[in-house]
Design a protein around this motif. Structure first.
Motif, mmCIF file in Angstrom:
data_model
loop_
_atom_site.group_PDB
_atom_site.id
_atom_site.type_symbol
_atom_site.label_atom_id
_atom_site.label_comp_id
_atom_site.label_asym_id
_atom_site.label_seq_id
_atom_site.Cartn_x
_atom_site.Cartn_y
_atom_site.Cartn_z
ATOM 1 N N VAL A 37 0.725 -1.347 0.032
ATOM 2 C CA VAL A 37 -0.093 0.239 0.021
ATOM 3 C C VAL A 37 0.836 1.364 0.086
ATOM 4 O O VAL A 37 0.731 2.217 -0.827
ATOM 5 C CB VAL A 37 -0.941 0.047 1.193
ATOM 6 N N ALA A 247 -5.478 6.010 -5.164
ATOM 7 C CA ALA A 247 -6.234 4.999 -4.365
ATOM 8 C C ALA A 247 -5.418 4.568 -3.116
ATOM 9 O O ALA A 247 -5.865 4.498 -2.250
ATOM 10 C CB ALA A 247 -6.720 3.948 -5.282
ATOM 11 N N PHE A 248 -4.053 4.371 -3.664
ATOM 12 C CA PHE A 248 -3.224 3.938 -2.347
ATOM 13 C C PHE A 248 -2.954 5.083 -1.525
ATOM 14 O O PHE A 248 -2.732 4.647 -0.509
ATOM 15 C CB PHE A 248 -2.041 3.204 -3.117
ATOM 16 N N ALA A 251 -5.675 4.747 0.668
ATOM 17 C CA ALA A 251 -5.509 3.608 1.585
ATOM 18 C C ALA A 251 -4.478 3.805 2.434
ATOM 19 O O ALA A 251 -4.691 2.956 3.404
ATOM 20 C CB ALA A 251 -5.302 2.613 0.400
ATOM 21 N N VAL B 125 -8.752 -1.921 1.406
ATOM 22 C CA VAL B 125 -7.461 -1.629 1.401
ATOM 23 C C VAL B 125 -6.886 -2.966 1.303
ATOM 24 O O VAL B 125 -5.863 -3.080 0.638
ATOM 25 C CB VAL B 125 -7.066 -0.921 2.847
ATOM 26 N N ILE B 128 -7.247 -4.065 -2.490
ATOM 27 C CA ILE B 128 -6.401 -3.590 -3.580
ATOM 28 C C ILE B 128 -5.139 -3.744 -3.074
ATOM 29 O O ILE B 128 -4.513 -4.066 -4.177
ATOM 30 C CB ILE B 128 -6.434 -1.793 -3.690
ATOM 31 N N ALA B 129 -4.379 -3.999 -2.100
ATOM 32 C CA ALA B 129 -3.148 -4.345 -1.775
ATOM 33 C C ALA B 129 -3.030 -5.795 -2.220
ATOM 34 O O ALA B 129 -2.032 -6.019 -3.275
ATOM 35 C CB ALA B 129 -2.917 -4.368 -0.458
#
Lengths: 280, 289
Positions: A37, A247-248, A251, B125, B128-129
């Motif tokens: 991430v 996005a990250f 996140a 989270v 997506i990771a």
């Protein structure tokens, strides 16, 4: 001759093997996703990541997430204290059924949790017409998001407090009441100080879930940017638009929240070994 | 005689007052009232909407919605992946709990805190990771592609996400039981000549059985309902990598509310079944402790 090994101790090679296996497994399953991430968020440097967080839609998402948690957590604290007081300090039939029902939201899929409020408050739902006539929006609006979040976090604080208060018994409260203290005074001066660490533990977990809930909120939110997008939903939208840095970056903010939660939780467990570890 | 028989049949339980001991502590009516009201309004009444909505369908429509080929494929994937993930966590969860309880090693506090990460990290989270890690050019995916293994956007990806989600349930259920397990029995077994491996296989593992089953069931139940961490890595291909919760969302997006409720009812049924199993296992475990 080597000193005799304790009879219940594993041989050194087995110890090394198990620890290695565990570290490799946890590294693959837990550490790598966390590292990915931050790596993806910083892929193009710090500035684009910061820009993504400073974006008005992102800030609106942060605000909505904070608002949701600010309503959900106190609500569940009040409910958890009420439920624990009734269940732990009194005897009544059907008690274990009540505890099972309080735990129920844990066994319901988050998507179903969102669905039930759409069925009740949605346009085709039970109160749909009535709500439209009065200009009240619950689904695809903030109230629906809050309701769905309360549902998925419902058991967190109660299930932390009930076993704790059951363990402490009723003698202290009975002593206070018999000496003339009112119920409310007993609650504030006797019960609350005894359960504050367990309560804090429940609040931590409840807050993390409230801020991070995705499935249930995704069903009721309608994904309106800047209006009904929470942080996790904002992450999804940016990701699906191939804005990976954005996005990250958002996140990564949520990862920081998770890390803070874990640090506080660990500190709590070190300071108060009795707190937590009670569930299930 | 009849009166006597009736008295025997109902026994003392019938004459026992409903509230065995009136508590001196006040606030019972108020707190129980609030608890029942909130529980009904937030949980029970909305949940009943699923059954009522699904009941709008005729039996044929219900079967068509809840047990269509596509839905059956989704259940197979959801339950299968949740089962495999819970089984893998069953193995590594025991090892992790064992290492945390029995061994000292550098970084143990960190490892202990890290085990709860799936509880604290928002599922989207994680999703997506994991999708990024296991995609063909991701950190892990890049090593798997030359081996001919595709880990993302298929059922393997679903399983990977569910392993992440389920791990703490197994570790945290086994850990306290392992900690409370007295050393005496192990010492007795060893002093009677049992080897270490046989002591573990015959003494320790059976004692962990009920908590292992509980942890497995909790991880499985969570995996069945999981959505956020799965959809990014699943690929979401109908009949192939589409999970049941996603199917509910797809029905909702097409405004097929009753169909969505039908699928949700099936999933709720499975959840209740899992809850019963977990309670039964725990009751069974209490008989032994």
């Amino acid at each position: 001759m080597a000193a005799p090994r304790l009879s219940t101790e594993d041989p050194a090679w087995a110890k090394a093997l198990i620890i290695t296996l565990v570290l490799v497994f946890l590294g693959l399953v837990l550490v790598l996703p966390l590292a990915a991430v931050f790596a993806e968020a910083l892929r193009k440097g710090l500035q684009p990541a910061l820009d993504a967080i400073a974006n008005p839609d992102a800030i609106a998402a942060v605000k909505l997430t904070l608002l949701t948690a600010a309503i959900t957590v106190p609500f569940n604290v009040v409910f958890g204290l009420c439920a624990a007081w009734a269940v732990a300090k009194h005897e009544f039939p059907g008690k274990s059924l009540l505890i099972t029902l309080i735990d129920l939201p844990f066994s319901v899929s988050p998507v179903v949790a969102g669905l039930i409020y759409v069925l009740v408050f949605g346009l085709q739902g039970w109160f749909g017409d009535h709500l439209v006539d009065n200009g009240v929006r619950i689904i695809f609006a903030v109230p629906g998001i809050v309701l769905a979040t309360i549902f998925v976090t419902f058991p967190f604080i109660a299930r932390e407090l009930i076993p704790l208060m059951q363990e402490q018994g009723t003698s202290e409260e009975e002593a206070a009441v018999s000496m003339g203290a009112s119920g409310l005074y007993t609650f504030w001066r006797v019960t609350t100080p005894n359960v504050r660490w367990g309560l804090l533990y429940g609040v931590l977990l409840c807050n993390a879930r409230a801020m991070g809930e995705f499935g249930a909120v995704s069903v009721v939110s309608g994904h309106i940017r800047g209006l009904t997008n929470t942080m996790p939903l904002h992450v999804e939208i940016l990701y699906n638009e191939y804005d990976f840095v954005g996005a990250f970056a958002v996140a990564a903010l949520l990862c920081l929240l998770a890390i803070v939660t874990l640090v506080l939780k660990t500190a709590l467990e070190v300071a108060q070994p009795g707190a937590g570890r009670r569930g299930h | 005689m009849t009166a006597e028989a009736a008295a025997i049949r109902t026994g003392p339980a019938a004459r026992r007052p409903l509230f065995r001991r009136r508590s001196a502590i006040p606030g019972f009516t108020l707190t129980l009232g609030v608890t029942l009201t909130v529980l009904s309004l937030i949980v029970l009444i909305p949940l009943s909407a699923v059954a009522l909505k699904a009941a709008e369908l005729s039996p044929e429509q219900f079967v068509a919605a809840a047990f269509s080929e596509r839905a059956l494929a989704a259940y197979r994937l959801t339950f299968g992946a949740a089962f495999v993930a819970a089984a893998i966590n069953g193995v590594f969860g025991v090892l992790t709990a064992w290492a945390l309880v029995r061994y000292d090693f550098p970084g143990k506090t960190l490892v202990n805190a890290l085990v709860d990460l799936p509880f604290a990290l928002p599922t989207a989270v994680a999703g997506i990771a994991l999708a990024t890690l296991y995609s063909p050019n991701g950190w892990i995916g890049a090593y798997l592609t030359p081996l001919g293994i595709k880990a993302a956007y298929n059922p393997i990806g679903v399983t990977i996400a569910l392993i992440f989600i389920g791990l703490p349930f197994v570790v945290r259920t086994i850990e306290p039981v392992l900690r409370d397990l007295s050393n005496d029995v192990e010492e007795a077994a060893a002093s009677l000549g049992a080897g270490r491996l046989s002591t573990i296989a015959r003494i320790v593992l059976p004692a962990l059985g009920p908590s292992w089953l509980t942890g497995f069931a909790l991880a499985f139940a969570r995996g069945v309902g999981e959505y956020g961490s799965v959809i990014f890595i699943a690929g979401n291909m109908p009949y192939k990598s589409e999970i049941a919760p996603l199917l509910i969302i797809i029905q909702l997006e097409q405004f097929e509310y009753a169909n969505a409720a039908a699928i949700a009812l099936v999933m709720l049924g499975v959840s209740f079944l899992m809850l019963l199993v977990i309670n039964a296992v725990q009751a069974w475990a209490r008989r032994f402790s």
